[in-house]
Design an enzyme around this catalytic site. Sequence first.
Site, PDB file in Angstrom:
ATOM      1  CG  PHE A 112      -0.540   0.333   2.405  1.00 49.70           C
ATOM      2  CD1 PHE A 112       0.210   1.424   3.256  1.00 49.70           C
ATOM      3  CD2 PHE A 112       0.507  -0.701   3.529  1.00 49.70           C
ATOM      4  CE1 PHE A 112      -0.058   1.779   3.994  1.00 49.70           C
ATOM      5  CE2 PHE A 112       0.975   0.505   4.520  1.00 49.70           C
ATOM      6  CZ  PHE A 112       1.070   1.280   5.137  1.00 49.70           C
ATOM      7  CE  LYS A 113       3.607   1.109   4.453  1.00 50.32           C
ATOM      8  NZ  LYS A 113       4.743   1.376   5.601  1.00 50.32           N
TER       9      LYS A 113
END
Length: 468
Positions: A112-113
Amino acid sequence: MKYLSTRGDATPRGFSEILLEGLAPNGGLYLPTHYPKVDAATLARWRGLTYAELAFEILSLYIDDIPHADLKRLVSQTYTEQVFGTREIVPLKKLEDGLYLEALSNGPTLAFKDMAMQLLGALFEYELARRGQTLNILGATSGDTGSAAEYAMRGKKGVRVFMLSPHGRMSPFQQAQMFSLQDANIHNIAIEGVFDDCQDIVKAVSNDLDFKRRWKIGTVNSINWARLLAQVVYYFAGYFQATQGNDERVSFAVPSGNFGNICAGHVARMMGLPIHRLVLATNENNVLDEFFRTGTYRVRGSAETHETSSPSMDISKASNFERFVFDLLGRDAARVKALFGDEIARRGAFTLTPEEFERIAGYGFVSGSSTHADRLATIRDTAQRCGTVIDTHTADGLKVAREHRDAGVAMIVLETALPAKFSATIVEALGREPQRPAALEGIEKLPKRFEVMRVDAQAVKDYIARHG
């Protein structure tokens, strides 16, 4: 829109200034002077937008020192189907009635980063070119931030990355993603300690203002407001996909280590997004769960920081947490400084007053924790009943989400990574290797380039001085 420090420096700063600075000079974190409120008419207008259009609308509420045409171009070039694999960018998958998984891990590093880091790379390159400057990015990672930052910054003009990670504590896939990069502007430093040691070094270097200014040190960790701001967007996007109208509320379950991901949900809720609950999930390193249950925030030492099968959450000092506490305490910067500066330094913990603790309920937070056995059981159950294989961190989130469901309120679990990044635990749970993108087959066998260092901020400074 201007920004101030959680520890009392009220000097008004614009977005572009704090973008490059990261941590405030007094050790605090930057927050906007206020959260723009989104009314029903605006929510209705945003419901039909593409992800890039939605991102521009939200970001433009907080960024007024980059021309709107330029900001729109940067956002449109970032959030594309080519980069994130789908037209929706963050598609919602139904696991069962009222329970959804929001896919945030379709970017280049399968975590998700990427959702924020890809935009951060574009913003850095834009602003540095505008100023004719360079930037040395110093970051710490427990697994996913590092690779997302490096893939976003590789080849970017005027940017060098110095990424600290705990030596031997990431999964083989995570290590390979970072250490196999051969780009000249990427420097990996493996610290002989735990993630919190890496994070402490980043803060120590950032707090040396002379060194920071001389070597133009910036950050990509979630202490950088720009990264957290970009993450606010997918809360709105998930809400629109899970609901039919703006009279509905939803809850979000978020695996949490450094508090950045769920802090973005707090910001979305403060803006007016109809969020019922923010469900915080930890692993065995349950510092945050303990706080939300008791009102005591107690930092753990290296010896108490467990090495788990959801390693990106093996964190005992949540850097972003200060932002929420600042809001919780009515933005009392002196009280925040006393807690996070004085109390933590003196005794490694602080406890809210009963009156302060009671306020938490008004912000929608609930919490829980998960163990290795819970992760295995959740991964097996989700594969068998829902036909979906999830990673270990997402399993932590799903396990705790099931404990906090409310009738008639949709629950959205934020996926944090693809299972390919943690294959050993998937094999233990399911007896088979998880699928991985063809381009990443055999990544563990690629040549690696990294430096091993002791826990020593001065040694890191010396390395930056040689290579910056």
